[in-house]
Design an enzyme around this catalytic site. Structure first.
Site, PDB file in Angstrom:
ATOM      1  N   CYS A 173       0.775  -1.249   0.000  1.00 40.81           N
ATOM      2  CA  CYS A 173       0.000   0.000   0.000  1.00 40.81           C
ATOM      3  C   CYS A 173       0.803   1.294   0.000  1.00 40.81           C
ATOM      4  O   CYS A 173       0.330   2.296  -0.513  1.00 40.81           O
ATOM      5  CB  CYS A 173      -1.036   0.004   1.098  1.00 40.81           C
ATOM      6  SG  CYS A 173      -0.358  -0.299   2.713  1.00 40.81           S
TER       7      CYS A 173
ATOM      8  N   VAL B 202       0.057  46.717  44.575  1.00 37.98           N
ATOM      9  CA  VAL B 202      -1.394  46.820  44.436  1.00 37.98           C
ATOM     10  C   VAL B 202      -1.717  48.148  43.765  1.00 37.98           C
ATOM     11  O   VAL B 202      -1.266  49.196  44.214  1.00 37.98           O
ATOM     12  CB  VAL B 202      -2.086  46.710  45.814  1.00 37.98           C
ATOM     13  CG1 VAL B 202      -3.596  46.725  45.653  1.00 37.98           C
ATOM     14  CG2 VAL B 202      -1.632  45.452  46.529  1.00 37.98           C
TER      15      VAL B 202
ATOM     16  N   LEU C 292       0.064   0.485   8.818  1.00 36.02           N
ATOM     17  CA  LEU C 292       0.379   1.907   8.741  1.00 36.02           C
ATOM     18  C   LEU C 292      -0.858   2.747   9.041  1.00 36.02           C
ATOM     19  O   LEU C 292      -1.764   2.837   8.211  1.00 36.02           O
ATOM     20  CB  LEU C 292       0.913   2.231   7.339  1.00 36.02           C
ATOM     21  CG  LEU C 292       2.144   1.421   6.929  1.00 36.02           C
ATOM     22  CD1 LEU C 292       2.168   1.156   5.446  1.00 36.02           C
ATOM     23  CD2 LEU C 292       3.421   2.096   7.368  1.00 36.02           C
TER      24      LEU C 292
END
Ligand SMILES: NC(=O)c1ccc[n+]([C@@H]2O[C@H](COP(=O)([O-])OP(=O)(O)OC[C@H]3O[C@@H](n4cnc5c(N)ncnc54)[C@H](O)[C@@H]3O)[C@@H](O)[C@H]2O)c1
Ligand SMILES: [Fe+2]
Length: 869
Positions: A262, A620, A435
């Site tokens: 393949c 702050v 695969l």
């Protein structure tokens, strides 16, 4: 691994099966289940011996099995089928031999995780017609390595050779301890058998290698499956390629087993600039270029009227194909080159755009890189998505563009696809005959499937508490006269940041003599609870003066403003929004503070004894209706000068407020989830000093001993909370302080008695913190009581005495006991509660509180703070 051309047929068809056949299949599954149970008892050593025996037997039988496959299927190349069998045994063994597949297979010491492997159980494995014996060998050995029982379903046209391959391995394995029936084959080729087994509860995993219909049917069975499907590999040859190498690779690969594999090259897309040269080299090396008429004639025999592949042409030699198509082809011709249209829509229509499991290679002339890549993408879209592709080039940019565009699980660079994709020959990919084609090909992975895919791997993750830290600024000078240390500063330009009150008291002037030769600029536009606008205005002044040193002289407000000014001066692109982003864990936060070295030195000289800002990583800032806390160690001043003489002028209420702030820091840090023996030591000392000295400093501001103790205590508490941080008391104080304009320390004082009792009681929700393994807040309050000498026989008594001492202190120093007492109208307060709750909930201080304050509880605490008592 097989293809669209040869598949088992429509496996999705609904099938019923006769009782006798069903009974036989049940026996297969029962035997497999028993074998799997037996297998599970074997250890790694036993498994590896079995694998060894199977590999040896497979290697010895490689040629026999190849012959059998040739005989039965009638196609392919014997020599190559032998190679495939070697890859499935020798290469696989080389890969597997050192791998652990039983019990603890991996250990990550640093992260303290062990990975424990367990078999899946019974695996139903489908075999393809293309590689019937090599895939059988491969899957059998991987099955044994992972202690799984395998039931094989061979392809109808390649059953006998597969049965033989499995038999050989079962026999050899059994002699080495493989459980009986660990490998079984059900040769009955009918589709209903596969369908029956797909749905069988005794089958734990389906491992399909086959065409798209087989993959779809396996996936539809509704149980875990590894499905790998068909390929249609394009190969792009760029003008920068090594032509001779490309041609040789493609010929090796395309002729491999007559292309019955393949990942084989299916269409070669060649750059116009090297097209002629490439074709000439192909011909020189034994390829035969077809004319357009010949291509047509060949296409007519290779595909039927519906465009489906003709099985009789699969895996045939060029010569045989020529004979079938009535072409003159030499016996030695290796590959038939079929020129295909460059025009992409015409290419899409051509029968040869699809997979050709025969030595026929499509050939496309490509005018540009863009076109070449598009043509390759188009090829994959005709049955090759997710599978394999290749590119020949010496240009990294082309590789990058190609790999970004083409959706295949494997992209081979300058290497043949058929032999290359199997892994181990032309590259270091995992050897496989399975695969993964990714979601594009109906698969859940693009891996080269191997043993890990057949294991259930358990992560045994041990509890881990991340290491902590104790960070302090480099220099702290303290006690009366510490301002002397300003002399060592040097520098040319000094910016003294302070507030109008200090200036009015003449403090900056008093200090001037300590700065030596340096030019001193004074910036006074800072008010209590500084705003972002004030800070931005300050940054403009810093830019103008370009000082070497900024000296912050004042309370927390001034010091925080100076810290923020330096930050925004050194990193102008930063925004408050970004820097104050909420976070759950300071170590994982999204906000990014600068890491570079400071351009300007920052010296902090507190004139209040409270915030600890002179050593802390916090600033702050009031932004609109909210107080935002910036926290990062890059904010810590480089030097702190804690001179109690600077605090003598503090009026009693400010003495009280700031002193209570310091006490709150120490009390909160002591029970924080980040508290450590280091911070505990600092907290205890700070609390001890404050409880003794604050009433005295409050009553007699000129009491230098009391002022000294308070100044030191505030800095010591600062060092503690710089590392352990604070808690819900600060969250509430920030919210209420910003909303009603209450001084920070005073706002802390309102909630302190209630928060102490809240944290001492049983939490409705614990804070998840690995370093805080038991709810110790109540004990730690008691510990404070004992250490500072309050006595008490039980924890409860010691804790109560501490809380009472705090209450008494608040009364002694005249702190208001409720928001109501501060004159805030009830209606105004009630209206603000939802927003206050929300603001407190989002405050960073909350994250280190020992218990998780629920939203409802925050509202309750706010209400208690309003009522008092
Ligand atoms: N960065 C930190 O780690 C940290 C920790 C806690 C609080 N804070 C923040 O610090 C701010 C509060 O700071 P603070 O409590 O020091 O008060 P402050 O700086 O707001 O000062 C309060 C008032 O006292 C005056 N003052 C200061 N020193 C004086 C002195 N020696 N003699 C006479 N008057 C003096 C100031 O001019 C001001 O009017 C708040 O914004 C709070 O959120 C910061
Ligand atoms: Fe504070």
């Amino acid at each position: 691994m097989t293809s669209t051309t040869v598949q088992e047929g429509d496996l999705q068809a609904e099938v019923t099966i006769e009782p006798e056949r069903a009974a036989r299949l049940e026996e297969f599954v029962e035997r497999a289940v028993r074998a799997a149970a037996e297998f599970r008892r074997l250890d790694q050593g036993a498994v590896d011996q079995i694998v060894w025996a199977m590999v040896v037997a497979g290697l010895e039988a490689a040629t026999d099995l190849a012959e059998l496959a040739m005989e039965e299927t009638g196609f392919g190349v014997l020599e190559d089928k032998v190679v495939k069998n070697y890859i499935a045994t020798e290469f696989l063994y080389d890969y597997l031999k050192d791998k652990r597949s039983v019990g603890v297979i991996e250990e990550d010491a640093e992260r303290n995780i062990q990975y424990v492997a367990e078999p899946v159980g019974v695996v139903l494995a489908l075999l393809p017609i293309t590689n019937p014996t090599s895939t059988a060998l491969f899957k059998s050995i991987v099955g044994a390595k992972t202690r799984n029982a395998m039931i094989f379903r061979p392809s109808a046209r390649a059953a006998r050779c597969a049965v033989r391959a499995v038999e050989i391995l079962q026999q050899a394995g059994e002699q080495a301890g493989l459980p009986a029936n660990a490998l079984q084959v059900i040769p009955d080729p009918t589709l209903d058998v596969s369908q029956y087994l797909f749905h069988h509860p005794g089958v734990d995993l389906i491992w399909t290698t086959g065409g798209p219909k087989a993959v779809a049917a396996a996936n539809a069975a509704g149980k875990p499956s590894i499905s790998v499907g068909a390929g249609n590999a394009p190969v792009y040859v760029h003008r920068s390629a090594d032509i001779r190498m490309a041609v040789m690779d493609i010929l090796i690969s395309k002729t491999f087993d007559a292309s019955v594999i393949c990942p084989a090259e299916q269409t070669c897309v060649a750059d116009e600039a090297i097209f002629k040269e490439l074709v000439a080299e192909f011909e020189r090396m034994g390829a035969r270029l077809l004319s357009p008429e010949e291509v047509e004639a060949l296409a007519r025999v290779a595909f039927d009227a519906e465009g489906q592949p003709e099985i009789r042409t699969v895996g045939q030699s060029c010569f045989n194909l020529g004979a079938m198509a009535g072409l003159e082809v030499g016996e030695d011709d290796k590959v038939l080159l079929a020129p295909l249209p460059s025009d992409l829509s015409a290419l899409a229509e051509h029968p040869f755009v699809q997979e050709k499991l025969m030595p026929v290679l499509g050939l496309v002339r490509s005018p540009s890189v863009e076109h070449g890549i598009d043509a390759c993408v188009l090829v994959t879209e005709h049955g090759g998505l997710g599978h394999t592709s290749a590119v020949y080039t010496r240009d990294d940019d082309v590789v990058e563009r190609f790999s970004a565009a083409v959706r295949t699980g494997r992209i081979l660079v300058n290497a043949p696809t058929a032999v290359g994709a199997l892994g181990g020959v032309y590259n270091s990919m995992t050897p496989t005959f399975s695969l993964g084609a990714g979601t594009w090909g109906g698969s859940n992975t693009t891996d080269n499937i191997n043993y890990r895919n057949l294991l259930n791997i358990k992560s045994v993750s041990h509890r881990q508490a991340p290491p902590q830290w104790f960070r302090v600024p480099s220099d702290t000078y303290f006690n009366a006269g510490a301002v002397e240390n300003l002399r060592q500063l040097g520098g040319h330009q000094i910016l003294l940041v302070t507030d109008a009150d200090s200036e009015a008291r003449g403090v900056p002037d008093d200090l001037r003599s300590h700065f030596g030769e340096a030019g001193v600029h004074v910036f006074t536009d800072i008010t209590p609870e500084p705003t972002e606008e004030q800070i931005r205005a300050g940054v403009a002044v810093v830019e103008q003066i370009d000082p070497d040193v900024i000296v912050a002289l004042g309370g927390g407000s001034v010091m925080d403003a100076a810290k923020a000014m330096r930050l925004f001066y050194e990193s102008p692109g930063l925004t408050m929004r970004e820097l104050s982003l909420p976070f759950l864990d300071a170590r994982k936060r999204v906000a990014q503070y600068p890491e570079k070295e400071h351009k300007v030195k920052l010296v902090a000289m507190p004139t209040t004894a409270g915030t600890g800002s002179e050593v802390s990583p916090a600033a702050v800032v009031t932004a609109g209706p909210r107080k935002l806390t910036l926290v990062d160690y890059s904010l810590v001043p480089d030097m702190a000068i804690v001179d109690p003489l600077l605090t003598l002028s503090l009026p009693p209420p400010v003495t009280a407020d700031t002193g209570i702030d310091a006490l709150t820091h120490a009390l909160e840090a002591h029970v924080s989830i980040f508290a450590s023996p280091y911070t505990d030591a600092f907290c205890l000392q700070a609390i001890h000093l404050i409880l003794g000295a604050l009433p005295r400093a409050y009553e007699d501001g000129s009491d230098l001993d009391a002022r000294t103790k308070m100044a030191n205590a505030a800095t010591i508490a600062g060092l503690a909370f710089s590392n352990a941080f604070v808690g819900v008391n600060h969250a509430l104080a920030h919210a209420v302080g910003a909303c009603f304009g209450i001084a920070h320390g005073r706002a802390n004082a309102i909630f302190l008695p209630h928060v102490l009792r809240y944290n001492a009681s049983l939490p409705s929700k614990f804070m998840p913190a690995p370093g805080y393994s038991a709810y110790v807040a109540p004990e730690k309050y008691a510990q404070i009581g004992w250490v500072i000498g309050l006595g008490g026989k039980t924890e409860e008594i010691a804790r109560e005495r501490l809380f009472e001492r705090v209450d008494e202190l608040l009364v002694k120093v005249g702190e208001p006991r409720s928001l109501a007492e501060l004159g805030i109208p009830r209606r105004e307060f009630e209206a603000a509660v939802p927003e206050l709750t929300r603001t407190a909930f989002e405050d960073a201080s909350l994250k280190t509180n020992p218990r998780i304050p629920m939203i409802r509880e925050l509202t309750e605490l706010l209400q208690v703070g309003y009522e008092g008592g």
